[in-house]
Design a protein around this motif. Structure first.
Motif, PDB file in Angstrom:
ATOM      1  N   ASP A   1       0.808  -1.215   0.000  1.00  0.00           N
ATOM      2  CA  ASP A   1       0.000   0.000   0.000  1.00  0.00           C
ATOM      3  C   ASP A   1       0.846   1.271   0.000  1.00  0.00           C
ATOM      4  O   ASP A   1       0.309   2.375  -0.117  1.00  0.00           O
ATOM      5  N   GLU A   2       2.163   1.149   0.116  1.00  0.00           N
ATOM      6  CA  GLU A   2       3.050   2.317   0.096  1.00  0.00           C
ATOM      7  C   GLU A   2       3.623   2.489  -1.302  1.00  0.00           C
ATOM      8  O   GLU A   2       4.439   1.680  -1.760  1.00  0.00           O
ATOM      9  N   ALA A   3       3.225   3.550  -1.995  1.00  0.00           N
ATOM     10  CA  ALA A   3       3.684   3.801  -3.365  1.00  0.00           C
ATOM     11  C   ALA A   3       5.195   3.975  -3.428  1.00  0.00           C
ATOM     12  O   ALA A   3       5.852   3.515  -4.369  1.00  0.00           O
TER      13      ALA A   3
ATOM     14  N   GLN B   1      -1.098  -1.294  -5.625  1.00  0.00           N
ATOM     15  CA  GLN B   1      -1.135  -0.576  -4.352  1.00  0.00           C
ATOM     16  C   GLN B   1      -2.426  -0.870  -3.576  1.00  0.00           C
ATOM     17  O   GLN B   1      -2.475  -0.683  -2.367  1.00  0.00           O
TER      18      GLN B   1
ATOM     19  N   LEU C   1       6.903   0.568  -3.359  1.00  0.00           N
ATOM     20  CA  LEU C   1       6.741  -0.115  -4.649  1.00  0.00           C
ATOM     21  C   LEU C   1       7.723   0.434  -5.675  1.00  0.00           C
ATOM     22  O   LEU C   1       8.354  -0.317  -6.424  1.00  0.00           O
ATOM     23  N   ARG C   2       7.846   1.746  -5.715  1.00  0.00           N
ATOM     24  CA  ARG C   2       8.723   2.382  -6.679  1.00  0.00           C
ATOM     25  C   ARG C   2      10.187   2.022  -6.419  1.00  0.00           C
ATOM     26  O   ARG C   2      10.921   1.652  -7.326  1.00  0.00           O
TER      27      ARG C   2
ATOM     28  N   GLN D   1       2.827  -3.743 -10.593  1.00  0.00           N
ATOM     29  CA  GLN D   1       2.675  -3.135  -9.278  1.00  0.00           C
ATOM     30  C   GLN D   1       1.199  -3.033  -8.907  1.00  0.00           C
ATOM     31  O   GLN D   1       0.356  -2.784  -9.764  1.00  0.00           O
TER      32      GLN D   1
END
Length: 470
Positions: free
Chosen positions: A16-18, A41, A21-22, A39
């Motif tokens: 849930d943390e963008a 989220q 993920l990036r 990906q």
């Protein structure tokens, strides 16, 4: 179509943390060469993505709003048991980790874990998935006895069942990014096999080939890795190595068994780390090519003797294919002979002659130490001397008369020729058996059968007449 994507299946990142993920996507691509990434989220969308895309591995956070990672793990394991799941959580709790493994997770990592361990764990999971898919594909192909892309093998002339099994195996492992080791005697066509693998892998880059036999360590490093300007005396300008030239394609290293110990270390590091340093540079570059190696030597024996590194040997043999010699593919000899004679006739501007019917029989009883390359040379030599409608057999006889032999007998210490519990056959009976076998192998040609037996044709004819009169 899979073009330069690693792995062949998708890797789904769920968190849930963008920002995480990036950053994880960047690390996977830069440090692991993993670029087939999806990906997500919102945990509510995970199952829809899995149903829609070709996902083989899920990297899953545990603590998320809407649907928790633990619930998603159970759903994935239940509905898609073939998909691997790795938990990457902010919770460093042994009980939680053990419970996730019990539920079916492949591995468990804490987000603060060092990058090296995380990348190695993910690459390990990818390798396990690739092996599972390849085994599944091989079972399917062997059971159905199918070739889905026979055009990839169009340059390899064969009707041999053993070669067909090789082709089925190659179709199964072609999508993998792991190295392939091609083993076989000199002249069996290992480079053609490498080209077929490259074609099947659907890579956008080129096939770059190099024979590493005789390359010392410095030349090997410069050839593969390239150099920066001023890296050594005479390096007036930068030069890209073969690895860079093969980016997005395939790097084929022939005669790998002749590689020096120092060069073996460099190749091992390249395969293990997936990166290399051009000479004179302190910045690494990623390996973006599939590596194929070939050898006519027994690498297993060489590593036992200490001439070839054991760790490199096992790294290279992830996928191994053994090409049978021509003497084990006697049904291919007439096909290859026709092909090479036509090829030679076109090159020399002549008409292809008629082939004497006894010639394929004669060639089928020759060991062909030089394999297909030797047959091609004989066909070209015969074609260059050809003058009449029927192909002369003189060129073939000159070689075969000197070297044709019956197959070597089995080691008597390991295989007894006669049953010790039964009486020995007489010399007459043994002689009759040999004559019958020679005539069978020569397909009734007395001239060839007499050569196999090491006697004159009149002597053989006399024995045959005597046997018929009895």
């Amino acid at each position: 179509m899979n073009i330069n994507r690693y792995p062949s299946f998708g890797v789904l990142l769920v968190d849930d943390e963008a920002a995480f993920l990036r950053s994880l996507s960047i690390v996977l691509e830069r440090r692991g060469g993993i670029n087939h990434i999806f990906q997500c989220q919102d945990s509510r969308e995970v199952m829809d993505i899995i149903a829609r895309e070709n996902i083989g591995l899920v990297l899953l956070d545990l603590t998320m709003p809407n649907v928790s990672g633990e619930v998603l793990l159970q759903q994935i394991v239940e509905e898609y048991p073939e998909i691997g799941v790795i938990i990457i959580s902010g919770l460093n709790q042994l009980e939680t980790a053990v419970n996730c493994i019990r539920l079916g997770a492949y591995d468990y990592f804490v987000k603060t874990t060092e990058e090296d361990r995380l990348i190695e764990g993910i690459k390990r999971a990818i390798l396990m998935q690739e092996m599972r898919l390849e085994n599944q594909e091989m079972r399917r192909r062997f059971l159905t006895d199918t070739l889905e892309r026979p055009e990839a093998f169009s340059s390899i002339i064969t009707e041999d069942k053993g070669m067909r099994s090789v082709f089925q195996y190659l179709e199964s492992v072609a999508p993998s990014s792991q190295p392939v080791m091609i083993c076989g005697e000199s002249g069996v066509g290992k480079e053609l096999i490498a080209r077929a693998i490259h074609t099947l892998s659907d890579r956008s880059g080129s096939l770059i080939s190099v024979n590493v036999a005789g390359l010392d360590d410095n030349v090997f490093a410069d050839t593969l890795f390239g150099h920066h300007r001023g890296a050594f005396t005479g390096a007036d300008k930068a030069r890209a190595g073969l690895i860079e030239q093969a980016a997005g394609g395939t790097l084929f290293l022939d005669e790998i068994g002749d590689l020096s110990q120092a060069s073996q270390v460099k190749l091992l590091r390249l395969l293990q780390e997936g990166e290399y340093y051009p000479l004179g540079s302190d910045r690494p570059k990623r390996l973006r090519a599939r590596v194929i190696v070939a050898t006519h030597q027994d690498l297993a024996q060489k590593q036992k003797e200490g001439d070839f590194r054991k760790d490199l040997f096992y790294r290279l043999k992830t996928h191994r294919v053994d090409i049978p010699p021509l003497r084990q593919r006697s049904t291919d000899i007439p096909l290859l002979l026709e092909h090479f004679l036509q090829e030679a006739a076109d090159e020399l501007g002549k008409n292809k002659p008629t082939i004497p019917k006894e010639l394929p029989v004669l060639l089928a009883n020759y060991a062909f130490p030089g394999n297909i390359r030797e047959l091609r040379a004989l066909a070209y030599d015969a074609m260059s001397q050809h003058r009449s409608h029927m192909l002369s057999m003189d060129v073939f006889r000159q070689v075969l008369d000197r070297e044709i032999t019956a197959p070597e007998p089995e080691d008597l210490a390991e295989h007894m020729l006669f049953n010790p519990e039964r009486p020995l056959p007489t010399l007459q009976e043994v002689g009759d058996l040999l004559v019958n076998e020679a005539m069978l192998r020569a397909q009734g040609n007395q001239s060839l059968a007499s050569k196999l037996l090491g006697i004159s044709q009149p002597a053989l004819s006399k024995r045959l007449k005597k046997a018929q009169s009895q």
